[in-house]
Scaffold this motif. Structure first.
Motif, PDB file in Angstrom:
ATOM      1  N   ILE A  54       0.831  -1.210   0.000  1.00  0.00           N
ATOM      2  CA  ILE A  54       0.000   0.000   0.000  1.00  0.00           C
ATOM      3  C   ILE A  54       0.859   1.251   0.000  1.00  0.00           C
ATOM      4  O   ILE A  54       0.629   2.186  -0.758  1.00  0.00           O
ATOM      5  CB  ILE A  54      -0.938  -0.020   1.219  1.00  0.00           C
ATOM      6  N   MET A  55       1.893   1.239   0.836  1.00  0.00           N
ATOM      7  CA  MET A  55       2.787   2.401   0.905  1.00  0.00           C
ATOM      8  C   MET A  55       3.407   2.651  -0.467  1.00  0.00           C
ATOM      9  O   MET A  55       3.468   3.785  -0.933  1.00  0.00           O
ATOM     10  CB  MET A  55       3.884   2.162   1.944  1.00  0.00           C
ATOM     11  N   ALA A  56       3.865   1.593  -1.122  1.00  0.00           N
ATOM     12  CA  ALA A  56       4.502   1.736  -2.431  1.00  0.00           C
ATOM     13  C   ALA A  56       3.499   2.283  -3.456  1.00  0.00           C
ATOM     14  O   ALA A  56       3.815   3.173  -4.248  1.00  0.00           O
ATOM     15  CB  ALA A  56       5.048   0.387  -2.890  1.00  0.00           C
ATOM     16  N   ARG A  57       2.242   1.792  -3.402  1.00  0.00           N
ATOM     17  CA  ARG A  57       1.226   2.264  -4.354  1.00  0.00           C
ATOM     18  C   ARG A  57       0.896   3.739  -4.141  1.00  0.00           C
ATOM     19  O   ARG A  57       0.746   4.500  -5.077  1.00  0.00           O
ATOM     20  CB  ARG A  57      -0.071   1.464  -4.172  1.00  0.00           C
ATOM     21  N   LEU A  58       0.767   4.128  -2.861  1.00  0.00           N
ATOM     22  CA  LEU A  58       0.343   5.505  -2.575  1.00  0.00           C
ATOM     23  C   LEU A  58       1.429   6.515  -2.935  1.00  0.00           C
ATOM     24  O   LEU A  58       1.132   7.644  -3.303  1.00  0.00           O
ATOM     25  CB  LEU A  58      -0.050   5.645  -1.098  1.00  0.00           C
ATOM     26  N   GLU A  59       2.691   6.078  -2.851  1.00  0.00           N
ATOM     27  CA  GLU A  59       3.776   6.977  -3.265  1.00  0.00           C
ATOM     28  C   GLU A  59       3.616   7.347  -4.733  1.00  0.00           C
ATOM     29  O   GLU A  59       3.874   8.467  -5.141  1.00  0.00           O
ATOM     30  CB  GLU A  59       5.126   6.283  -3.079  1.00  0.00           C
ATOM     31  N   LYS A  60       3.157   6.389  -5.524  1.00  0.00           N
ATOM     32  CA  LYS A  60       2.977   6.640  -6.966  1.00  0.00           C
ATOM     33  C   LYS A  60       1.724   7.467  -7.239  1.00  0.00           C
ATOM     34  O   LYS A  60       1.696   8.270  -8.145  1.00  0.00           O
ATOM     35  CB  LYS A  60       2.855   5.310  -7.719  1.00  0.00           C
ATOM     36  N   ARG A  61       0.656   7.263  -6.435  1.00  0.00           N
ATOM     37  CA  ARG A  61      -0.625   7.898  -6.719  1.00  0.00           C
ATOM     38  C   ARG A  61      -0.572   9.410  -6.544  1.00  0.00           C
ATOM     39  O   ARG A  61      -1.043  10.153  -7.402  1.00  0.00           O
ATOM     40  CB  ARG A  61      -1.701   7.297  -5.801  1.00  0.00           C
ATOM     41  N   GLY A  62       0.021   9.862  -5.419  1.00  0.00           N
ATOM     42  CA  GLY A  62       0.253  11.289  -5.206  1.00  0.00           C
ATOM     43  C   GLY A  62      -0.972  12.189  -5.134  1.00  0.00           C
ATOM     44  O   GLY A  62      -0.948  13.308  -5.628  1.00  0.00           O
ATOM     45  N   ARG A  63      -2.077  11.732  -4.520  1.00  0.00           N
ATOM     46  CA  ARG A  63      -3.211  12.625  -4.288  1.00  0.00           C
ATOM     47  C   ARG A  63      -2.842  13.663  -3.246  1.00  0.00           C
ATOM     48  O   ARG A  63      -1.961  13.431  -2.430  1.00  0.00           O
ATOM     49  CB  ARG A  63      -4.397  11.826  -3.734  1.00  0.00           C
ATOM     50  N   MET A  64      -3.590  14.755  -3.211  1.00  0.00           N
ATOM     51  CA  MET A  64      -3.247  15.846  -2.281  1.00  0.00           C
ATOM     52  C   MET A  64      -3.180  15.361  -0.829  1.00  0.00           C
ATOM     53  O   MET A  64      -2.378  15.864  -0.048  1.00  0.00           O
ATOM     54  CB  MET A  64      -4.239  17.000  -2.403  1.00  0.00           C
ATOM     55  N   GLU A  65      -4.018  14.378  -0.469  1.00  0.00           N
ATOM     56  CA  GLU A  65      -4.034  13.966   0.935  1.00  0.00           C
ATOM     57  C   GLU A  65      -3.086  12.800   1.219  1.00  0.00           C
ATOM     58  O   GLU A  65      -3.107  12.243   2.305  1.00  0.00           O
ATOM     59  CB  GLU A  65      -5.475  13.640   1.373  1.00  0.00           C
ATOM     60  N   ASP A  66      -2.247  12.439   0.246  1.00  0.00           N
ATOM     61  CA  ASP A  66      -1.376  11.279   0.438  1.00  0.00           C
ATOM     62  C   ASP A  66       0.004  11.628   1.032  1.00  0.00           C
ATOM     63  O   ASP A  66       1.025  11.386   0.406  1.00  0.00           O
ATOM     64  CB  ASP A  66      -1.182  10.535  -0.897  1.00  0.00           C
TER      65      ASP A  66
END
Ligand code: AMP
Length: 184
Positions: free
Chosen positions: A115-127
């Motif tokens: 999950i951490m690896a995925r969210l680093e790529k997604r980059g939404r404002m709240e991430d």
């Protein structure tokens, strides 16, 4: 109504949208609707990774359900609601009122490291790392326990491995959940 559960970054939105397109269902994401809010206090809450008020969440949810019913969608796939036991109780009452029910709850299980690896790529404002941690905690402490209520109520719950590509996970959901449920 089909509910999608899983921590932030598990792929709920992607999977919800893919299923909605394939089945002609309405995709209903409380998070997506709240992100479009013009209200600064709401945006600040989202950016902090905290839950917005129940009143606002219910209003947004109800409007979207009514819209789906007016447009005669055959079903609704819900992503991000209910997130607490109180919201689950509210949903239960609301579904009785409108004569609907929960067909199945799909829980996407993805290990925290992925999950951490995925969210680093997604980059939404709240991430940011802080808000991700906060949302994970809320998921573990508030949203996951909601499954206990559904289980007690006899609602069908299916846990699926959410790792792999979006296409692979979609196929798994389709084969293991949607087809068997529709054939039953
Ligand atoms: P999501 O896109 O589902 O990860 O939701 C993004 C954000 O929207 C959450 O971190 C909350 O701030 C807010 N949100 C979404 N759904 C709810 C809900 N059911 N109750 C309260 N806040 C919510």
């Amino acid at each position: 109504m089909i509910l999608l559960f899983g921590p932030t970054g598990a792929g709920k939105s992607m999977q919800g949208q893919m299923l909605a397109v394939r089945q002609g269902w309405k995709w209903l994401s409380t998070g997506e609707m709240l992100r479009q809010s013009q209200d600064e206090a709401v945006i600040r809450t989202l950016q902090a990774g905290e839950l917005v008020s129940d009143d606002l969440t219910y209003r947004v949810f109800e409007e979207a359900v009514q819209d789906a019913r007016e447009r005669h969608y055959s079903n609704i796939i819900v992503d991000g609601f209910p997130r607490t036991k109180e919201q689950a109780a509210w949903l239960d009452d609301y579904l009785v009122q409108i004569g609907e029910k929960i067909d199945v709850v799909i829980v996407l299980e993805v290990p925290e490291a992925e999950i951490m690896a995925r969210l680093e790529k997604r980059g939404r404002m709240e991430d940011t790392p802080e808000t991700i941690a906060k949302r994970m905690t809320i998921y573990r402490q508030k949203m996951y326990p909601v499954l206990g209520i559904f289980a007690e109520a006899g609602v069908k719950i299916v846990h699926l491995d959410g790792t792999g590509t979006a296409g692979e996970v979609h196929d798994k959901i389709y084969d293991e959940v949607i087809q068997s449920w529709q054939n039953s």
